[in-house]
Design a protein around this motif. Structure first.
Motif, PDB file in Angstrom:
ATOM      1  N   ALA A   2      19.728  35.904  81.329  1.00 25.94           N
ATOM      2  CA  ALA A   2      20.399  35.479  82.564  1.00 25.94           C
ATOM      3  C   ALA A   2      20.692  33.981  82.517  1.00 25.94           C
ATOM      4  O   ALA A   2      20.070  33.245  81.757  1.00 25.94           O
ATOM      5  N   SER A   3      21.652  33.577  83.325  1.00 24.43           N
ATOM      6  CA  SER A   3      21.942  32.144  83.392  1.00 24.43           C
ATOM      7  C   SER A   3      21.516  31.614  84.760  1.00 24.43           C
ATOM      8  O   SER A   3      21.184  32.370  85.675  1.00 24.43           O
ATOM      9  N   VAL A   8      21.901  27.615  92.672  1.00 23.58           N
ATOM     10  CA  VAL A   8      20.825  26.718  92.216  1.00 23.58           C
ATOM     11  C   VAL A   8      21.421  25.606  91.336  1.00 23.58           C
ATOM     12  O   VAL A   8      21.019  24.437  91.428  1.00 23.58           O
ATOM     13  N   ALA A   9      22.391  25.982  90.521  1.00 21.44           N
ATOM     14  CA  ALA A   9      23.068  24.953  89.721  1.00 21.44           C
ATOM     15  C   ALA A   9      23.743  23.933  90.644  1.00 21.44           C
ATOM     16  O   ALA A   9      23.716  22.719  90.385  1.00 21.44           O
ATOM     17  N   GLU A  10      24.333  24.431  91.739  1.00 22.05           N
ATOM     18  CA  GLU A  10      24.959  23.509  92.704  1.00 22.05           C
ATOM     19  C   GLU A  10      23.925  22.595  93.347  1.00 22.05           C
ATOM     20  O   GLU A  10      24.166  21.401  93.527  1.00 22.05           O
ATOM     21  N   GLY A  40      23.929  21.562  82.852  1.00 22.09           N
ATOM     22  CA  GLY A  40      24.483  22.914  82.763  1.00 22.09           C
ATOM     23  C   GLY A  40      23.599  23.856  81.989  1.00 22.09           C
ATOM     24  O   GLY A  40      23.811  25.064  81.986  1.00 22.09           O
ATOM     25  N   GLU A  41      22.592  23.287  81.343  1.00 20.66           N
ATOM     26  CA  GLU A  41      21.680  24.130  80.559  1.00 20.66           C
ATOM     27  C   GLU A  41      20.220  23.774  80.854  1.00 20.66           C
ATOM     28  O   GLU A  41      19.412  24.619  81.173  1.00 20.66           O
ATOM     29  N   ARG A  42      19.950  22.491  80.753  1.00 23.10           N
ATOM     30  CA  ARG A  42      18.573  22.041  80.978  1.00 23.10           C
ATOM     31  C   ARG A  42      18.541  21.032  82.121  1.00 23.10           C
ATOM     32  O   ARG A  42      19.546  20.377  82.423  1.00 23.10           O
ATOM     33  N   VAL A  43      17.367  20.919  82.704  1.00 30.27           N
ATOM     34  CA  VAL A  43      17.163  19.913  83.747  1.00 30.27           C
ATOM     35  C   VAL A  43      16.488  18.709  83.089  1.00 30.27           C
ATOM     36  O   VAL A  43      15.510  18.870  82.349  1.00 30.27           O
ATOM     37  N   TYR A  44      17.043  17.531  83.352  1.00 27.12           N
ATOM     38  CA  TYR A  44      16.444  16.310  82.822  1.00 27.12           C
ATOM     39  C   TYR A  44      15.956  15.432  83.968  1.00 27.12           C
ATOM     40  O   TYR A  44      16.542  15.411  85.054  1.00 27.12           O
ATOM     41  N   MET A  45      14.906  14.732  83.704  1.00 26.79           N
ATOM     42  CA  MET A  45      14.446  13.693  84.603  1.00 26.79           C
ATOM     43  C   MET A  45      14.043  12.524  83.730  1.00 26.79           C
ATOM     44  O   MET A  45      13.823  12.699  82.531  1.00 26.79           O
ATOM     45  N   THR A  46      13.980  11.343  84.298  1.00 22.47           N
ATOM     46  CA  THR A  46      13.516  10.212  83.504  1.00 22.47           C
ATOM     47  C   THR A  46      12.358   9.556  84.220  1.00 22.47           C
ATOM     48  O   THR A  46      12.257   9.617  85.444  1.00 22.47           O
ATOM     49  N   SER A  47      11.494   8.949  83.442  1.00 16.19           N
ATOM     50  CA  SER A  47      10.332   8.282  84.031  1.00 16.19           C
ATOM     51  C   SER A  47      10.136   6.924  83.380  1.00 16.19           C
ATOM     52  O   SER A  47      10.089   6.817  82.156  1.00 16.19           O
ATOM     53  N   SER A  48      10.017   5.918  84.202  1.00 16.91           N
ATOM     54  CA  SER A  48       9.687   4.589  83.675  1.00 16.91           C
ATOM     55  C   SER A  48       8.296   4.632  83.064  1.00 16.91           C
ATOM     56  O   SER A  48       7.415   5.373  83.530  1.00 16.91           O
ATOM     57  N   VAL A 138      13.597  31.153  88.031  1.00 13.17           N
ATOM     58  CA  VAL A 138      14.157  30.471  89.197  1.00 13.17           C
ATOM     59  C   VAL A 138      13.870  31.299  90.441  1.00 13.17           C
ATOM     60  O   VAL A 138      14.104  32.514  90.461  1.00 13.17           O
ATOM     61  N   LEU A 139      13.356  30.642  91.460  1.00 13.67           N
ATOM     62  CA  LEU A 139      13.152  31.287  92.759  1.00 13.67           C
ATOM     63  C   LEU A 139      14.115  30.636  93.737  1.00 13.67           C
ATOM     64  O   LEU A 139      14.167  29.396  93.825  1.00 13.67           O
TER      65      LEU A 139
END
Lengths: 161, 467
Positions: A2-3, A8-10, A40-48, A138-139
């Motif tokens: 599934a994609s 949720v992507a929005e 569009g595929e993965r979720v990224y976050m950044t951390s100092s 995903v919920l």
């Protein structure tokens, strides 16, 4: 396989802030508000590196969740989602490696471009690691109300560790 | 301002305080680790009872909040700023264990953590988190088997390490001394250039040595509210430059300054220049360095006033005149000295807690808020009075009264001190205005002497002195 569900992507695209939950050494969930950056595929976050304890937790336990809960941060939308996934810390180049996400980041927080030009003022804030999250499950609550059961989408099997 | 225990980056919260904060959020996020080992987060609207250390909420449909492992409730808030980003950041988490009964699920809290930028400004939060950054880079270095350090571009690093923009504190008095000498008919371009460069090296040496000794003596580490005007360059604290490298850099600057001083002594030497040069180097080094440690003994403001006032100005003057002294450069140096000392004085206000911890007895450490603000008003008034008296006494030329145009800037600083006294970041704009006061007053004095020199050529009979 599934994609990512479109709503949720929005939400990921719109959210100024999401809650990243990691698991600490005592097995407690620890929640950090961070900007979600979705390619569009993965979720990224950044951390100092200044606030890098979450990175230590991820290195020790890769299982994380990202929740989008605040209607204010998504332009008034009332639907909500939680994404469970496996994270990895990318710290090859804390000085500039994360800058590849600047286009997505600056779209949400335009001021970051000006801040980066003034990185001399707060150099360590711009020494950052990337958190790359592979979504697994995903919920989604279309009405944002946890009194209704969530729609659950399984995207990928759990990573073999 | 929120009190934060040493070694922490946020105020310590117990479960009750955490619940009190949590109750202010319109909803809460309940989080636990589910049976598959992943965190699970769901929004609930909890009835929070801080006195009982509990929060009760309805069970989320289709999900089981476990009773056998830690559960948290989190509140998170931002205020979007379209076209900019967001502000008003705050969040809080309370951890505890959940029990289920007829009322729903009750979380009994045992610990809490959070951050509210209204209580701890972001810059302070960042400074309080330096140890975490160091730990991160140490771990990364150990993992890779090679040192990994934070970086800045060479230009930014030079700017930050040397605090280059503060060189105006040297350039103003030195050029003023040269112009006063020129108005007296003494001018040597090469000597003037060497004087400016040599004096600049003295200040750069002072700036860098100041960071070295403040780090060794703990003042810069104790300061968690530095600003762009105060708290040192922080390059050592940030891991950008090592203490040893900084010590080496300070030595290089002082050696270069000494070499230029020797050249000037050899070519334009006088007893006055020798005395000024030697005392200048001693005051510069002794500002923070043992055994003098002038700034630690409450003499920093006086040292800066003398060093960046009469010493710089008279030094530049005697290079040009071959050792001849006069009252005019000395009197002209008084307002410059007072205004430059006031830069340090105001910049010490946000540093006062860290300075006190490190035993640095600056005037803002020693005196009350009211005395410190009154002290500013007295000193800045004295700068203008000294100028006016100098003109009325016929020592300074009338055009130097141009400096009076900066009185509105001085008033802005004076009026801004009280409302921002306890807010280092609110005070930043006032510190910037105060730096501008010294710069603009200095530039107007330079302009005054340019007028004197031009007038002496175009209209030799015109007397620009009173009496």
């Amino acid at each position: 396989m599934a994609s990512m569900p479109i709503p949720v992507a929005e939400l990921l695209d719109r959210a100024l802030v999401a809650e990243l939950t990691v698991i600490d050494g005592k097995g407690r969930p620890v929640t950090y508000p961070l900007i979600p950056l979705y390619d569009g595929e993965r979720v990224y976050m950044t951390s100092s590196t200044l606030f890098s304890r979450k990175l230590e937790h991820i290195d020790a336990n890769t299982k994380v969740a990202v929740s989008i809960t605040d209607p204010v941060s998504v332009g008034g939308r009332t639907d909500r989602a939680t994404i469970q996934g496996d994270a990895r810390v990318i710290a090859d180049d804390p000085h500039g490696g994360w800058e590849r996400l600047m286009p997505i980041w600056s779209a949400k927080e335009p001021a970051i471009v000006a801040f980066l030009k003034e990185r001399v003022a707060l150099p360590l804030f711009f020494e950052r690691a990337l958190i790359e999250i592979e979504p697994r499950r995903v919920l989604y609550w279309s009405d944002g109300d946890a009194q209704s059961p969530p729609e659950i989408t399984t995207l990928a099997a759990e990573a073999v560790s | 301002m929120t009190a934060i225990a040493e070694g922490r980056n946020t105020p310590e919260l117990d479960a009750r305080a955490g619940f009190e904060k949590l109750a202010t959020y319109p909803y809460q996020i309940v989080t636990w680790v589910d049976d598959s080992g992943y965190p699970m987060s769901v929004v609930v609207e909890a009835a929070v009872a801080p006195a009982g250390l509990t929060a009760t909420f309805s069970p989320p449909a289709g999900l089981t909040v476990p009773a056998d492992r830690p559960v948290s409730l989190t509140g998170s808030h931002i205020h979007p700023q379209p076209g900019y980003g967001y502000d008003e950041r705050r969040h809080v988490t309370v951890w505890g264990h959940a029990t289920t009964d007829g009322e729903g699920i009750t979380l009994t809290g045992s610990s809490a953590w959070g951050w509210d930028e209204a209580e701890v400004p972001f810059f302070e939060y960042s400074e309080r988190s330096l140890a975490q950054s160091r730990r991160y880079f140490d771990a990364l270095s150990a993992e890779r088997g090679t040192p990994v350090k934070p970086k800045l571009s060479f230009g930014f690093l030079t700017l930050r390490t040397t605090r280059l923009p503060f060189l105006t504190a040297t350039i103003i008095p030195v050029v003023l001394g040269i112009l006063i000498a020129a108005s007296h008919g003494a001018f040597d371009l090469v000597a003037a250039a060497l004087t400016v460069i040599g004096a600049a090296f003295v200040q750069l040496g002072l700036n860098v040595a100041n960071d070295v000794f403040d780090t060794v003596q703990g003042a810069d580490d104790a300061n968690v509210t530095p600003t762009k005007f105060s708290g040192g360059s922080r390059v050592i604290q940030y891991g950008l430059v090592s203490l040893r490298q900084m010590a080496g850099l300070a030595t290089v600057f002082y050696v270069l300054a000494g070499a230029i001083g020797l050249v000037l002594l050899a070519t334009h030497g006088s007893t006055a220049l020798l005395v000024i040069g030697v005392v200048g180097i001693i005051v510069s080094l002794g500002y923070t360095a043992p055994p003098l440690k002038l700034v630690y003994r409450g003499l920093g403001e006086i040292a800066v006033a003398i060093g960046f006032g009469p010493m710089m100005l008279l030094g530049a003057y005697v290079v040009q005149t071959g050792g001849t002294l006069s009252w005019e450069p000395f009197v002209a140096s008084i307002p410059v000295a007072l205004l430059v000392a006031l830069i340090l004085y105001v910049n010490e206000i946000p540093d006062r807690r860290g300075d006190a911890l490190a035993g640095k007895r600056t005037l803002p450490v020693r005196f009350s808020r009211q005395v410190v603000i009154s002290g500013y008003n007295v000193a800045v008034t004295a700068a203008y009075v000294a100028l006016a008296v100098g003109v009325v006494a016929g020592i300074l030329p009338v055009p130097t009264l141009l400096m009076l145009l900066t009185i509105p800037i001085a008033l802005r600083v004076s009026r801004g001190l009280a409302p921002n006294y306890d807010s280092p970041y609110g005070l930043m704009a006032i510190m910037g205005t105060n730096v501008q006061l010294h710069l603009r007053a200095g530039l107007l004095l330079l302009a005054a002497y340019v007028i004197v020199i031009v007038a002496s050529v175009l209209a030799p009979s015109l007397d620009l002195f009173v009496g």
